[in-house]
Design an enzyme around this catalytic site. Sequence first.
Site, PDB file in Angstrom:
ATOM      1  N   LYS A   1     -18.416  -5.866   6.206  1.00  0.00           N
ATOM      2  CA  LYS A   1     -16.891  -6.331   6.471  1.00  0.00           C
ATOM      3  C   LYS A   1     -16.908  -6.468   7.911  1.00  0.00           C
ATOM      4  O   LYS A   1     -17.043  -5.328   8.597  1.00  0.00           O
ATOM      5  CB  LYS A   1     -15.928  -5.900   5.680  1.00  0.00           C
ATOM      6  CG  LYS A   1     -15.715  -6.287   4.291  1.00  0.00           C
ATOM      7  CD  LYS A   1     -14.600  -5.806   3.726  1.00  0.00           C
ATOM      8  CE  LYS A   1     -14.493  -6.371   2.184  1.00  0.00           C
ATOM      9  NZ  LYS A   1     -13.170  -5.964   1.519  1.00  0.00           N
TER      10      LYS A   1
ATOM     11  N   HIS B   1       0.829  -1.072   0.014  1.00  0.00           N
ATOM     12  CA  HIS B   1      -0.178   0.027  -0.030  1.00  0.00           C
ATOM     13  C   HIS B   1       0.834   1.291  -0.001  1.00  0.00           C
ATOM     14  O   HIS B   1       0.655   2.274  -0.484  1.00  0.00           O
ATOM     15  CB  HIS B   1      -0.972   0.005   1.140  1.00  0.00           C
ATOM     16  CG  HIS B   1      -2.044  -1.158   1.348  1.00  0.00           C
ATOM     17  ND1 HIS B   1      -2.324  -1.713   2.404  1.00  0.00           N
ATOM     18  CD2 HIS B   1      -2.858  -1.656   0.450  1.00  0.00           C
ATOM     19  CE1 HIS B   1      -3.237  -2.501   2.095  1.00  0.00           C
ATOM     20  NE2 HIS B   1      -3.738  -2.386   0.816  1.00  0.00           N
TER      21      HIS B   1
END
Length: 159
Positions: free
Chosen positions: A41, A17
């Site tokens: 989630k 990332h």
Amino acid sequence: MRIGVYPGSFDPMTLGHLDICERGSAIVDKLVIGVLENSSKKPMFTVEERLQMLKEGTKHLPNVEVRPFSGLLVDFLREQKATIVVRGLRAVTDFEYELQLAQANRNLYPDMETVFLCTNAQYSFISSTVVKDILHHGGDVGHFVPENVIKIIKQIRRN
């Protein structure tokens, strides 16, 4: 001004990332990292913890901002006055999924473009899922996440 958005759950932030943040910030005037709050989630880290990881991990990038978002990506893009989505690709399977998303989003917001950045080979095997699995089993994630993330994980585990 070219404003880009790098969206994701970042649960947790990985070196992959960070690589995309650094490279993405070099191709736009301003890069907004959008941390997805997805109620369907069950993340390992709270939105606040993920925001902290990203803010600390990208503080060396002056044109990067970190913000939470929920709902449609195209709505977040419009809020940020952004027309570019930055996405990282590790493998062909990532491309197939990301291409579908890019086409759907472009249909909803014709002014946007998606820019795909291929992950550096040294990070191609790293994913948040792998990191979470290692953490779940008490393993060392030092080779997968930035140093600031390790500090946050240790701080969370102490509390």
